[in-house]
Scaffold this motif. Structure first.
Motif, short mmCIF file in Angstrom:
data_model
loop_
_atom_site.label_atom_id
_atom_site.label_comp_id
_atom_site.label_asym_id
_atom_site.label_seq_id
_atom_site.Cartn_x
_atom_site.Cartn_y
_atom_site.Cartn_z
N ALA A 130 -0.46 -4.46 -7.70
CA ALA A 130 -1.17 -5.30 -6.73
C ALA A 130 -0.51 -5.26 -5.37
N ASN A 131 0.81 -5.17 -5.34
CA ASN A 131 1.53 -5.14 -4.07
C ASN A 131 1.23 -3.86 -3.30
N ASN A 132 1.12 -2.75 -4.00
CA ASN A 132 0.78 -1.49 -3.34
C ASN A 132 -0.61 -1.55 -2.71
N GLU A 133 -1.55 -2.16 -3.44
CA GLU A 133 -2.90 -2.30 -2.90
C GLU A 133 -2.91 -3.22 -1.68
N ALA A 134 -2.15 -4.30 -1.75
CA ALA A 134 -2.09 -5.23 -0.63
C ALA A 134 -1.47 -4.57 0.60
N GLN A 135 -0.45 -3.77 0.38
CA GLN A 135 0.23 -3.10 1.50
C GLN A 135 -0.72 -2.18 2.25
N GLN A 136 -1.57 -1.48 1.52
CA GLN A 136 -2.48 -0.53 2.15
C GLN A 136 -3.56 -1.22 2.98
N ARG A 147 1.96 -3.00 8.08
CA ARG A 147 2.22 -2.39 6.78
C ARG A 147 3.71 -2.13 6.59
N ASP A 148 4.36 -1.62 7.61
CA ASP A 148 5.80 -1.36 7.52
C ASP A 148 6.58 -2.67 7.37
N GLN A 149 6.16 -3.69 8.11
CA GLN A 149 6.83 -4.97 8.02
C GLN A 149 6.62 -5.59 6.63
N TYR A 150 5.42 -5.46 6.12
CA TYR A 150 5.11 -5.98 4.79
C TYR A 150 5.97 -5.28 3.74
N ALA A 151 6.12 -3.98 3.85
CA ALA A 151 6.88 -3.22 2.86
C ALA A 151 8.34 -3.65 2.80
N ALA A 152 8.83 -4.18 3.90
CA ALA A 152 10.24 -4.59 3.96
C ALA A 152 10.47 -5.99 3.40
N LEU A 153 9.39 -6.73 3.12
CA LEU A 153 9.54 -8.09 2.64
C LEU A 153 9.91 -8.12 1.16
N LYS A 154 10.71 -9.10 0.78
CA LYS A 154 11.03 -9.36 -0.62
C LYS A 154 10.06 -10.43 -1.09
N LEU A 155 9.11 -10.08 -1.95
CA LEU A 155 8.00 -10.97 -2.29
C LEU A 155 8.02 -11.47 -3.72
N GLU A 156 9.02 -11.13 -4.48
CA GLU A 156 9.10 -11.62 -5.86
C GLU A 156 10.52 -11.44 -6.39
N GLY A 157 10.81 -12.19 -7.48
CA GLY A 157 12.08 -12.05 -8.18
C GLY A 157 11.87 -11.98 -9.67
N LEU A 158 10.83 -11.27 -10.05
CA LEU A 158 10.38 -11.28 -11.45
C LEU A 158 11.41 -10.76 -12.43
N LEU A 159 12.15 -9.74 -12.04
CA LEU A 159 13.14 -9.17 -12.96
C LEU A 159 14.49 -9.86 -12.84
#
Length: 221
Positions: free
Chosen positions: A79-85, A92-104
């Protein structure tokens, strides 16, 4: 003289401090598991939330199985890849640099869903505004979030998940509405300001810009 219904000044300040210092935590989770009694206390705080018609529509799914946690993380990556596009190149570059989850990283996951058609409450308050069932569930989430902050526990709301795919992974019945997927755990620190503000994604709006009196567009005299 204080009455039993009035909080003392330190008690009031503790409430406002939890509100001010609550953060959507995505980094810095410690591997320390949440003790069962602490998790229960957070869930009790959530379960004490107000709800329209006293319907208490929230349902809590505690996710502990590592394979399920990994599957949810895989859903996030998709889902994150789709959102980034979907963003323009600069964003897009700024979004890619964001830390958006801590699931693992987070030691505990929690999914909160809503039974919008629950017979509890006998439909009171839902005929004109049926969405109040979901609003009530969000109140429960906020209760849990503030209680977690008071316990020194970080909470992160992961919304970059396709609800249909998440429903399949967690085997959530169709009649339940998915409201939130949370990461929970002790953290090394709480940021002094929201991550998205610090990283330049967005700035908070001052209260006065959101405040109206009697009718929209009417300023305070």
């Amino acid at each position: 003289m204080q009455t039993p219904q009035v909080f003392t000044e330190p008690e009031r300040e503790a409430v406002y401090r939890a509100i001010r210092e609550r953060r959507d935590v995505r980094r810095g989770f410690l591997p320390t598991p949440l003790p069962d009694d602490i998790l229960r206390r957070l869930l009790e705080a959530a379960h004490s939330a107000p709800s329209v018609g006293l319907m208490q529509p929230w349902r809590f799914l505690v996710v502990r199985e590592p394979a399920i946690r990994q599957a949810v993380h895989d859903l996030f990556l998709e889902a994150n890849n789709e959102a980034q596009q979907a963003f323009a190149a600069d964003r897009r570059d700024q979004y890619a640099a964001l830390k958006l989850e801590g699931l693992l990283e987070a030691p505990q996951h929690l999914c909160i869903v809503c039974d919008c058609d629950s017979p509890q409450g006998h439909g009171l308050g839902r005929r004109t505004m049926p969405e109040t069932a979901v609003y009530s569930t969000v109140c429960a989430i906020q209760n849990l979030w503030l209680a977690a902050r008071a316990e020194g526990i970080g909470a992160g709301w992961v919304s970059i998940l396709d609800p249909r795919n998440l429903r399949n992974v967690l085997r959530i019945p169709e009649h339940l509405t998915i409201v939130a997927y949370l990461c929970l755990g002790y953290v090394d620190t709480f940021a002094t300001e929201p991550d998205l503000e610090r990283q330049g994604w967005e700035q908070r709006t001052p209260l006065d810009d959101c405040l109206h009196f009697d009718h929209f567009g009417v300023p305070e005299e």
